[in-house]
Design an enzyme around this catalytic site. Structure first.
Site, PDB file in Angstrom:
ATOM      1  N   GLY A 183      18.691   4.564 -19.372  1.00 53.54           N
ATOM      2  CA  GLY A 183      19.314   5.167 -20.553  1.00 53.54           C
ATOM      3  C   GLY A 183      20.784   4.788 -20.619  1.00 53.54           C
ATOM      4  N   GLY A 184      21.629   5.695 -20.171  1.00 56.92           N
ATOM      5  CA  GLY A 184      23.084   5.543 -20.284  1.00 56.92           C
ATOM      6  C   GLY A 184      23.619   4.176 -19.873  1.00 56.92           C
TER       7      GLY A 184
ATOM      8  N   ASN B 158      16.715   1.970 -22.650  1.00 59.68           N
ATOM      9  CA  ASN B 158      16.328   2.906 -23.702  1.00 59.68           C
ATOM     10  C   ASN B 158      17.623   3.435 -24.299  1.00 59.68           C
ATOM     11  OD1 ASN B 158      15.448   4.967 -25.323  1.00 59.68           O
ATOM     12  ND2 ASN B 158      14.660   6.257 -23.655  1.00 59.68           N
ATOM     13  N   TRP B 159      17.941   2.931 -25.460  1.00 53.28           N
ATOM     14  CA  TRP B 159      19.223   3.308 -26.064  1.00 53.28           C
ATOM     15  C   TRP B 159      19.198   4.710 -26.659  1.00 53.28           C
ATOM     16  CZ3 TRP B 159      21.273  -1.596 -29.122  1.00 53.28           C
ATOM     17  CH2 TRP B 159      21.727  -2.550 -28.188  1.00 53.28           C
ATOM     18  N   LYS B 160      18.009   5.302 -26.791  1.00 48.58           N
ATOM     19  CA  LYS B 160      17.873   6.636 -27.393  1.00 48.58           C
ATOM     20  C   LYS B 160      18.547   6.624 -28.774  1.00 48.58           C
ATOM     21  CE  LYS B 160      17.446   8.390 -22.768  1.00 48.58           C
ATOM     22  NZ  LYS B 160      17.632   9.451 -21.795  1.00 48.58           N
TER      23      LYS B 160
ATOM     24  N   GLY C 235      19.759  11.646 -17.503  1.00 51.19           N
ATOM     25  CA  GLY C 235      21.052  11.963 -18.113  1.00 51.19           C
ATOM     26  C   GLY C 235      21.861  12.985 -17.344  1.00 51.19           C
TER      27      GLY C 235
ATOM     28  N   GLU D 149       9.690   9.000 -14.798  1.00 55.20           N
ATOM     29  CA  GLU D 149      11.018   9.535 -15.093  1.00 55.20           C
ATOM     30  C   GLU D 149      11.044  11.030 -14.815  1.00 55.20           C
ATOM     31  OE1 GLU D 149      13.239   6.785 -18.030  1.00 55.20           O
ATOM     32  OE2 GLU D 149      12.228   8.312 -19.184  1.00 55.20           O
TER      33      GLU D 149
ATOM     34  N   SER E  81      18.893   8.288 -14.477  1.00 55.04           N
ATOM     35  CA  SER E  81      20.209   8.011 -13.885  1.00 55.04           C
ATOM     36  C   SER E  81      20.229   6.765 -13.005  1.00 55.04           C
ATOM     37  CB  SER E  81      20.725   9.238 -13.120  1.00 55.04           C
ATOM     38  OG  SER E  81      20.871  10.342 -13.998  1.00 55.04           O
TER      39      SER E  81
ATOM     40  N   GLU F  88      12.001  13.319 -23.644  1.00 56.75           N
ATOM     41  CA  GLU F  88      12.759  13.921 -24.755  1.00 56.75           C
ATOM     42  C   GLU F  88      11.850  14.136 -25.963  1.00 56.75           C
ATOM     43  OE1 GLU F  88      15.902  11.026 -24.668  1.00 56.75           O
ATOM     44  OE2 GLU F  88      16.554  11.849 -22.754  1.00 56.75           O
TER      45      GLU F  88
ATOM     46  N   HIS G 170       8.146   9.661 -23.997  1.00 55.63           N
ATOM     47  CA  HIS G 170       9.397   9.969 -23.267  1.00 55.63           C
ATOM     48  C   HIS G 170       9.567  11.491 -23.186  1.00 55.63           C
ATOM     49  CE1 HIS G 170      13.631  10.301 -22.291  1.00 55.63           C
ATOM     50  NE2 HIS G 170      13.527   9.067 -21.821  1.00 55.63           N
TER      51      HIS G 170
HETATM   52  P1  13P Z   1      19.462   7.939 -18.068  1.00 60.46           P
HETATM   53  O1  13P Z   1      19.433   6.579 -17.419  1.00 60.46           O
HETATM   54  O2  13P Z   1      20.585   8.104 -19.037  1.00 60.46           O
HETATM   55  O3  13P Z   1      19.365   9.045 -17.068  1.00 60.46           O
HETATM   56  O4  13P Z   1      18.133   8.030 -18.971  1.00 60.46           O
HETATM   57  C1  13P Z   1      16.929   7.687 -18.404  1.00 60.46           C
HETATM   58  C2  13P Z   1      15.915   7.657 -19.472  1.00 60.46           C
HETATM   59  O5  13P Z   1      15.555   8.669 -20.025  1.00 60.46           O
HETATM   60  C3  13P Z   1      15.366   6.361 -19.870  1.00 60.46           C
HETATM   61  O6  13P Z   1      14.275   6.485 -20.691  1.00 60.46           O
END
Ligand code: 13P
Length: 252
Positions: A235-236, A10-12, A174, A168, A214, A98, A96
């Protein structure tokens, strides 16, 4: 039970179209021909055409990060399922944390978006998870149960074949703080049990349940070795081709 493992990035809100193309070319090269898991990158909407082009004919699939629940109309800035589908998108992340936290997403809109995605032939990656406060209050399972029951209200057992659930925990996103293997497994196992109750053991056993929060090149193998964790939503670490590749290679 052989379930499909899915490693999804998930590149956000990261990467311009040109940057997306470059990173995807790296990811494609590093993962050509791998079959242990499905590999999906959920990119910003504006990057989708470049992403589809960069991954055409490869084992990398492209996903979106949201979809609107109406077919079309006066919904400024929204993107429809038909638009995604026509571009070649296969997956879409829905609900998600967020989106829930910053953009007013609710269990009800998650339900509507999920139904719309499925009706249009998209596969839905539906996210659930508790905040730190909810975990501390001891209501993790109640909360997850409500999120799941509402997200899939009216969704048929047949359609559930095109659903992936991503657990999640909000406190692990994050933050560098990962749920322990046991914490992640406990909730993923609970989710599978709930799906069995709501649908059937067959539906539950066939369902891909991901962990996200994470997940990285170092902790992926242990998390993915747990019985009820069938992949990751990353994500990251999905923004770095070598790290993402290590996570893909952690699927046994
Ligand atoms: P991180 O891997 O950066 O913690 O993000 C997880 C996430 O929200 C994937 O959708």
């Amino acid at each position: 039970m052989d379930r499909k493992y899915i490693i999804a990035g998930n590149w956000k809100m990261n990467k311009t179209p040109a940057e997306a193309k470059a990173l995807l070319e790296e990811i494609v090269k590093a993962n050509a021909g791998k079959t242990a898991c499905e590999i999906v990158l959920c990119v910003p909407a504006i990057d989708i055409p470049a992403a589809i082009e960069a991954t055409a004919g490869t084992n990398i699939k492209i996903g979106a990060q949201n979809v609107h629940f109406k077919d079309n109309g006066a919904y400024t800035a929204e993107i429809s399922a038909a638009m995604l589908k026509e571009c070649g998108v296969e997956y879409v992340i829905i609900g998600h944390s967020e989106r829930r936290q910053y953009f007013g997403e609710t269990d009800q809109t998650v339900n509507l978006r999920t139904a719309q995605a499925l009706a249009n032939g998209l596969k839905a990656i539906v996210c659930v998870g508790e905040t730190l406060e909810e975990r501390k209050d001891g209501i993790t399972f109640d909360l997850i149960s409500i999120q799941i029951k509402r997200a899939f209200k009216g969704i048929s057992a047949e359609d559930m074949a095109n659903v992936v659930i991503a657990y999640e925990p909000v406190w692990a996103i994050g933050t560098g703080e990962t749920a322990t293997n046991e914490q992640a497994e406990e909730v993923c196992c609970f989710i599978r049990g709930l799906i069995a109750e709501l649908y059937s053991t067959d539906v539950a056993n066939a369902m891909t349940i991901q962990y996200g929060g994470s997940m990285n090149a170092k902790n992926a193998a242990e998390l993915l070795a747990m019985d009820n964790i069938d992949g990751g939503l990353i994500g990251g670490a999905s923004l770095k081709a070598p790290d993402f590749t290590t996570i893909i290679d952690s699927v046994k």
